[in-house]
Design a protein around this motif. Structure first.
Motif, PDB file in Angstrom:
ATOM      1  N   LYS A 649      25.785  63.537  91.846  1.00  0.00           N
ATOM      2  CA  LYS A 649      26.035  63.208  92.831  1.00  0.00           C
ATOM      3  C   LYS A 649      27.120  63.259  93.041  1.00  0.00           C
ATOM      4  N   THR A 652      28.207  66.487  94.862  1.00  0.00           N
ATOM      5  CA  THR A 652      27.512  66.719  95.582  1.00  0.00           C
ATOM      6  C   THR A 652      28.645  66.479  96.435  1.00  0.00           C
ATOM      7  N   ARG A 653      28.771  64.929  96.641  1.00  0.00           N
ATOM      8  CA  ARG A 653      30.092  64.699  97.336  1.00  0.00           C
ATOM      9  C   ARG A 653      30.844  65.120  97.643  1.00  0.00           C
ATOM     10  N   LYS A 687      24.179  75.410  93.277  1.00  0.00           N
ATOM     11  CA  LYS A 687      25.286  74.131  92.343  1.00  0.00           C
ATOM     12  C   LYS A 687      26.596  74.179  91.785  1.00  0.00           C
ATOM     13  N   ARG A 690      28.693  76.950  94.800  1.00  0.00           N
ATOM     14  CA  ARG A 690      28.758  75.952  95.595  1.00  0.00           C
ATOM     15  C   ARG A 690      30.181  75.407  95.500  1.00  0.00           C
TER      16      ARG A 690
END
Length: 845
Positions: A649, A652-653, A687, A690
């Motif tokens: 997480k 991702t942030r 992911k 990215r």
């Protein structure tokens, strides 16, 4: 009064040994013989005189008449005159008797045994602890099977020519055949000049025959029974004689060879230094004459004596200390495969011989010790140092000329003749002669690269008023590259440590080294600082040196994911001896934890995670991503197969809202690269890509250079493209990496090369380039299985092969059984579950 006769004197020496009850003599026996002589004759011949007589000490002069008379009386003669007359009468008597092969063999055996004993007593490592060398058996097998009369064993000083030859002669003497071996060293050839005799006649005299006899008639007897006569002369080198003497010796040896070359029973064997062969092979070979040269490597350094193999090092270690269990690492063994350096190390550790203390600094310590004892100490030491500096002065570093024209040194050689020939005799320098019809080209050079690079470093320091500063670094950068640059730099660093110039280490960041060279230097620094730190009680300045933070430039220089291997941990632990800031300590423990992951050492990883967790939360605010959370996530997955979603997480942030400013630094490189690898746990290639794209936009754009960071990013992208089935994109990136390696191999550390080879295998599977897969699979598998430094990469690739067996139409069952066994064994030893690797997705279909 009878004049001195070397021939009769050699006989008297043998009589003395017989009277003393000795079959052979060692240096320690001279004291005993002195006592025996004094007791029987009431006259003293000193231990030192006896050592000169039997060749254990150098002597310029013949023994005195007092010594000759005393020795003769000890052997129950009235004196020297009486001994000579009776020996002459005995010689006349012998000439009237029939000569035969067996008698000749007995006489030659006595001389050979004496020579063997003298040479064995001079070995640096006790002869009983030395080993036989396979190369010499191979050499003589080829020599004796061919139509050759003579051969040469040529190698630089210290390669173990003499010891290897002694083992061969020993074994030959034990064989029950009719061969005769007459073996002596070049020291004995000096007797030729003292007695004024021809070598051929002198050789006959040694064997107990008069000079009038023809050795061909003597040897061409039916009693020979297919036996061969081996004339072996060890150490035929120019530095042992004056110029005119050596040429005379060489001419007479060539005459002997020429005289007997038509007789297949006669074999001549010479050993000499490579430089002697280079300078005189035109005299020795004589065109198309039947000389067996052996396995010469290159024209400028002919040698048919190889350095120690890893197996020979192990065998030698066990011979010295049968209780040894640990053996030298292959990368360090490359420096210890030189017999001379191994001998130096033995002398330093003979009381409790072990290889446990060997590291990247050891060979430099051995060279320093050799130079201290052979060059800096003793007679003519100042002159020798001056000669060395003068030789370096004549070199042209910019043109890669690392030799000095002899003509430019001729006046210096005449003025410092003793020092110059001392350097030649110890093998520190050598002369080379490559003259042609129209050009005289003789040069003086150092005998090996270690001596050369040490001398260059001392010369540069002396020219720079012995300061390790930016001027010295600039000079090294300007004139040197590759291994030579690295070695010169290491010698300068050693001097800086010893002279207290440790603050100058910050300048290392200014050295222009390839990634591989930098990795080598970092490991060297780790070992060097570790050794210096262990003597802190004796070095107050070093205590103060470690009582400070390690400067940012030096810290960044010693830090990087690409340096990870077994030895890198020592460098990281050395960094911890400094009073580092919290941020730097976290980074060091992060690197140590990463090293534990790569080696699958879960217990050590747990220890480092505990240490990292003891740092306060505030300490981690300086990092764009938490290294503790990243490593914890990796640990939980490897140990228990649990995916910690909290860290993902955070990632991702990060890539949706990256910081406005990300400092480009070695520490951030490490954090981002570890995070990108950990992202692969999710098995969501998009992911990972990215996250990488965010780094390329907001941190470092990835180009086509051989930058280490670029390499790791491209590697990650290649594998993720393969998982997505974007094979063409993966092939393009793999091609770029492969081309970068071909252009600049030195930019790739062992870890990088291992990773590159792994991705090559993956691309080959995915691109269906499987025509030769059955042939290459076993080779690939063995390469992976034998990889010991990087266990994580090993099990990762083995699992990949196991998951993709279907990609090959008929995979060898035997190979896959072995792959499966090694994979499960490694996982079990590491305390990890096999399914966490096996359940990954297979290649795209």
């Amino acid at each position: 009064m009878t004049s001195f006769s070397k021939y009769y004197f050699e006989g008297l020496k043998k009589f003395v040994l017989v009277e003393a009850g000795l079959s052979n003599i060692a240096p320690a026996d001279c004291k005993t013989v002195e006592a025996y002589i004094l007791e029987k004759t009431k006259q003293r011949v000193s231990e030192t005189t006896l050592k000169r007589i039997y060749g254990f000490a150098y002597s310029k002069f013949n023994p005195s008449m007092f010594t000759l008379n005393t020795l003769a009386r000890y052997c129950d003669y009235e004196g020297w005159d009486d001994f000579c007359k009776k020996q002459e009468a005995e010689s006349v008597k012998q000439t009237t008797t029939a000569v035969d092969w067996d008698l000749l063999k007995i006489n030659a055996g006595k001389i050979t045994s004496f020579t063997l004993q003298a040479l064995k007593n001079k070995t640096g490592i006790p002869y009983t602890q030395t080993i036989r060398r396979q190369f010499i058996d191979d050499h003589f097998a080829a020599f004796l099977q061919g139509d050759y009369t003579a051969t040469v064993i040529a190698a630089p000083a210290g390669y173990g020519k003499t010891v290897a030859l002694c083992h061969w002669v020993d074994e030959k003497l034990q064989q029950n055949n009719n061969d005769i071996i007459l073996f002596f060293s070049s020291n004995a050839l000096m007797n030729v000049f003292l007695s004024g005799r021809d070598i051929n006649d002198w050789m006959l005299g040694l064997l107990g025959y008069s000079i009038e006899e023809d050795i061909v008639a003597l040897l061409d007897l039916k009693q020979r029974k297919e036996g061969r006569f081996f004339l072996i002369v060890d150490g035929v080198d120019e530095h042992m004689f004056k110029n005119d003497q050596f040429q005379l010796v060489l001419n007479q040896l060539v005459d002997i060879f020429s005289f007997y070359q038509s007789h297949d029973w006669f074999k001549l064997i010479l050993t000499m230094r490579s430089s002697t062969w280079i300078n005189y092979h035109h005299t020795i070979e004589m065109g198309q004459s039947p000389w067996f040269e052996g396995f010469f490597s290159t024209l400028d350094q002919p040698s048919n004596v190889p350095l120690f193999s890893i197996q020979e090092i192990k065998e030698l270690c066990l011979k010295i200390n049968p209780a040894m269990q640990n053996y030298i690492a292959v990368n360090v063994a490359e420096n210890f495969n030189h017999p001379l350096y191994f001998q130096f190390y033995y002398k330093e550790h003979k009381k409790n011989f072990s290889l446990d203390d060997i590291d990247h600094v050891s060979v430099y310590e051995l060279i320093s010790n050799f130079i201290l004892n052979k060059v800096y100490m003793g007679q003519y030491s100042a002159d020798k140092i001056y000669v060395i500096q003068a030789i370096v002065e004549q070199m042209d570093f910019g043109a890669d000329i690392f030799e000095a024209p002899k003509l430019s040194l001729i006046n210096l050689i005449k003025h410092y003749n003793h020092a110059y020939f001392e350097l030649l005799s110890i093998g520190f320098i050598r002369e080379q002669n490559f003259s042609s019809d129209f050009e005289y080209k003789a040069s003086v050079e150092f005998s090996n690269n270690h001596f050369l690079e040490f001398s260059i470093a001392r010369y540069l320091l002396q020219k720079n008023t012995n300061l390790f500063n930016i001027d010295l670094i600039t000079t090294i950068n300007r004139y040197f590259n590759g291994e030579r640059k690295l070695s010169v730099l290491k010698w300068c660093i050693i001097y800086a440590i010893k002279s207290g110039q440790r603050e100058s280490f910050q300048l290392l960041s200014q050295t222009r080294l390839t990634t591989k060279e930098k990795s080598d230097l970092i490991l060297f620094l780790g070992d060097l600082l570790e050794k210096e730190f262990s003597t802190l009680k004796d070095t107050e300045s070093l205590v103060q040196y470690f009582k400070q933070d390690c400067g940012d430039e030096l810290f960044d220089y010693l830090f990087g994911l690409e340096f990870v291997n077994n030895d890198y941990g020592k460098t990281l632990h050395t960094l911890l001896k400094f009073e580092l800031s919290d941020k730097k300590r976290i980074l060091v423990y992060t690197a140590l934890a990463t090293l534990s992951v790569v080696r699958l050492e879960m217990n050590k990883l747990e220890e480092y995670l505990k240490i990292l967790s003891n740092f306060g939360a505030v300490s981690y605010y300086e990092f764009p991503l938490s290294p503790l959370k990243c490593l914890n996530t990796l640990y939980q997955y490897l140990k228990y197969g649990i995916i910690n979603k909290d860290f993902f997480k955070e990632l991702t942030r990060f890539y949706f809202r990256p910081p406005l400013h990300l400092e480009k630094s070695t520490s951030n490189d490490l954090i981002f690269l570890i995070s990108a690898h950990v992202l692969k746990i999710c098995n969501e290639p998009l992911k990972t890509l990215r996250f990488v794209s965010t780094l390329e936009t907001h941190y470092r754009p990835v180009g086509n250079s051989t930058c280490v960071y670029d390499f790791f990013i491209k590697l990650i992208k290649t594998e993720e493209y393969l998982t997505l089935g974007l094979v063409k994109k993966a092939i393009i990136l793999n091609f770029e990496l492969d081309e970068a390696y071909k252009k600049e191999e030195e930019a790739f550390t062992p870890l990088m090369l291992t990773l590159l080879n792994g991705v090559k295998i993956m691309v080959s599977f995915n691109s269906r380039q499987l025509a030769l897969m059955n042939d290459s699979l076993e080779e690939w598998a063995n390469a992976i299985i034998n990889e010991t430094d990087y266990k994580l990469l090993k099990v990762y690739m083995l699992a990949f092969l196991l998951r993709n067996q279907y990609a090959i139409k008929s995979p060898p069952e035997r190979v896959y059984k072995h792959i499966s066994y090694i994979f499960l064994k490694t996982m079990s030893e590491s305390g990890l579950r096999a399914d966490i690797f096996l359940r990954q997705n297979s290649i795209a279909s």
